[in-house]
Design an enzyme around this catalytic site. Structure first.
Site, PDB file in Angstrom:
ATOM      1  N   CYS A  17       0.840  -1.188   0.000  1.00 36.37           N
ATOM      2  CA  CYS A  17       0.000   0.000   0.000  1.00 36.37           C
ATOM      3  C   CYS A  17       0.877   1.241   0.000  1.00 36.37           C
ATOM      4  CB  CYS A  17      -0.909   0.038   1.234  1.00 36.37           C
ATOM      5  SG  CYS A  17      -2.073  -1.331   1.342  1.00 36.37           S
ATOM      6  N   GLY A  44      -0.095  -0.204  -4.952  1.00 37.32           N
ATOM      7  CA  GLY A  44      -1.418  -0.786  -4.768  1.00 37.32           C
ATOM      8  C   GLY A  44      -2.352  -0.382  -5.877  1.00 37.32           C
ATOM      9  N   ASN A 117      -0.129   1.505   5.781  1.00 36.65           N
ATOM     10  CA  ASN A 117       0.658   0.550   5.000  1.00 36.65           C
ATOM     11  C   ASN A 117       1.329  -0.390   5.992  1.00 36.65           C
ATOM     12  OD1 ASN A 117       3.842   0.772   3.240  1.00 36.65           O
ATOM     13  ND2 ASN A 117       2.314  -0.839   3.196  1.00 36.65           N
ATOM     14  N   GLY A 118       1.034  -1.661   5.892  1.00 32.81           N
ATOM     15  CA  GLY A 118       1.645  -2.630   6.789  1.00 32.81           C
ATOM     16  C   GLY A 118       0.675  -3.726   7.166  1.00 32.81           C
ATOM     17  N   TYR A 257      12.517  -4.630  -4.911  1.00 33.50           N
ATOM     18  CA  TYR A 257      11.341  -4.706  -5.790  1.00 33.50           C
ATOM     19  C   TYR A 257      10.309  -3.609  -5.586  1.00 33.50           C
ATOM     20  CZ  TYR A 257       6.806  -6.403  -7.472  1.00 33.50           C
ATOM     21  OH  TYR A 257       5.578  -6.495  -8.055  1.00 33.50           O
ATOM     22  N   CYS A 451      11.917 -12.994   4.609  1.00 34.88           N
ATOM     23  CA  CYS A 451      11.435 -13.793   3.477  1.00 34.88           C
ATOM     24  C   CYS A 451      12.563 -14.627   2.864  1.00 34.88           C
ATOM     25  CB  CYS A 451      10.787 -12.911   2.418  1.00 34.88           C
ATOM     26  SG  CYS A 451      11.849 -11.589   1.786  1.00 34.88           S
TER      27      CYS A 451
END
Length: 476
Positions: A17, A44, A117-118, A257, A451
């Site tokens: 977002c 988003g 955002n989160g 990214y 990740c």
């Protein structure tokens, strides 16, 4: 062969977002917010919204769709005021529906509009606690949890309320909240998601990325610090450290990214960092080949870096249709096997008979990459070597990025050679985590790389749909 992935899918993680907030008396704040959100559209594409405050009253407009689909001249003219907050959304917690679009508006003890955002990891517990106090909800978004905590708080000022709220919510949050007379921005104690402070004229604004400042002619001042509250009024700015920051843990995937190439993070221009990732990748994983091509647009900077470092020529072997964004119209059975060509089309005149190095920034499931490899072989490439300017993604994100489960990740329990075989590539190599940090001039001590590594800076997890699954129990 399985059906191609839907056109809105790609092998990288889904965007998250974007948030923006501004206080600018005498300026068209809704129009400035519109263009800032336009710059943040990559974060988003499911919904967009703007809220303004005029004469002590908040007006909010939000809907599903892209920024330029949600807003037109008539709507922007209706959003009058001296301050505004805006939001573009990809759902991380909460389904994709109008009710979950933002900014979230609530008018309990105080009127607020909030963009977030989160991802909170203790959202179910907070929701149950608030409902027991008689608080009702219109959405299944964790963002409304934050808005409700602020709106129902007994504190005299929103800043005092936020000090308490930040101490209670757990997870990732870079957030803007507007009351009748101010815009307040705050960030979680580890700074997992980015948030920057800018200045336009003699007033202030905040945004998820610095590219939003560039488009409206604002100047980037600094990052909002982890655990910091920044309060902006027509009289200026006040800041306070709401909670101590145990460590900084900015998502390293922002560098790889998410962030736009022209944004700045940690003092680095993203475009330059991604080019450096390609250069380091060429040194870590050289290959005998004839040509380097990117997967556009995500692989463009790293491909240029790889070509520079390897001395190989670079060309555009895959052409991207830049007018294909998210579509819900499926191509039908006859065209289904060609579905990816609506987004990418290989050039036989460029790749035929050549040993190709294909550079992209990440692979999660591998569906799209598998099809790209096959398309290049069909176009006549003699060899296809995949080079990825990030480490293998083997672990889900719980802090606001929508990734697959471990079982769906192509790198899960597979070696590079096994992943290459799954993709149909002649070889595959990933950039090392050390190479990433060398490229961004950063370190693991100040970033989250869960990740890749599986080492999470916060205890506790929350799946994207955990809130929805818990709601029947919560509602009784």
């Amino acid at each position: 062969m399985p059906d191609p992935a839907p056109l809105e899918d790609r092998d990288g993680p889904r965007d998250e977002c974007g948030v923006f907030g501004i206080v600018a008396p005498g300026r068209e704040v809704a129009r400035l917010t519109y263009f800032a959100l336009y710059a943040l559209q990559h974060r988003g594409q499911e919904s967009a919204g703007i809220a303004t405050s005029q004469n002590g009253h908040i007006m909010a407009m939000r809907d599903q769709g892209l920024v330029n689909q949600v807003f037109d001249e008539q709507k922007l003219r209706a959003l009058q005021g001296e301050m505004a907050v805006g939001h573009v959304r990809y759902s991380t917690t909460g389904a994709n529906s109008w009710e979950n679009s933002q900014p979230v508006y609530r008018a309990d003890k105080r009127e607020v509009a909030l963009g977030h955002n989160g991802n909170l990891v203790n959202v179910v517990e907070l929701h149950q606690e608030l409902r027991q106090k008689g608080v009702t909800f219109r959405s299944t978004s964790d963002s409304e949890i934050i808005a409700a905590l602020v709106s129902t708080h007994e504190a005299d000022t929103v800043e005092e309320a936020l000090v308490d709220v930040i101490g209670r919510i757990e997870g990732a949050y870079s957030t803007v909240v507007m009351t009748e007379d101010r815009v307040v921005a705050f960030r979680d104690p580890m700074g997992l998601r980015p948030l920057s402070l800018g200045m336009i004229g003699d007033t202030y604004c905040v945004a998820s990325e610095t590219c939003a400042f560039d488009i409206i002619g604002a100047k980037f001042l600094r990052d909002v610090q982890p655990g910091e509250i920044v309060s902006i009024t027509k009289n200026g700015i006040q800041t306070r450290q709401a909670v101590p920051s145990p460590r900084s843990a900015l998502c390293v995937f922002e560098h790889i990214y998410f962030a736009r190439p022209d944004s700045r993070l940690g003092g680095q221009v993203i475009q330059v960092s991604r080019g450096k990732m390609g250069e380091i990748l060429a040194k870590e994983a050289p290959v005998e080949a004839d040509l380097v091509i990117p997967v556009p647009d995500s692989g463009n900077p790293a491909a240029r870096g790889f070509a520079r470092a390897s001395g190989l020529p670079q060309d555009d072997g895959l052409i991207k249709n830049r007018y294909v964004a998210r579509t819900f119209i499926q191509p039908g059975q006859e065209l289904r096997k060609h579905g990816l060509r609506l987004k990418f089309n290989p050039l036989p005149e460029v790749v035929a008979g050549k040993r190709i190095v294909v550079v992209d920034d990440s692979i999660v499931r591998g569906n799209t990459t598998r099809q790209i490899v096959q398309m290049l072989r069909d176009a006549g490439a003699s060899e296809v070597h995949m080079r990825i300017s990030a480490p293998p993604i083997r672990h889900p994100c719980h802090y606001g990025i929508d990734m697959s489960t471990r079982e769906e990740m192509i790198a899960h329990n597979r070696t590079e050679a096994e992943v290459a075989a799954e993709l149909g590539a002649d070889s595959l190599a990933y950039l090392s985590l050390e190479g990433v940090y060398e490229a961004i001039r950063g370190s693991r001590e100040t970033h989250c790389d869960a990740c890749f590594s599986g080492v999470y800076p916060l205890v506790g997890t929350s799946a994207k749909d955990a809130f929805e699954h818990a709601l029947p129990l919560v509602r009784g």
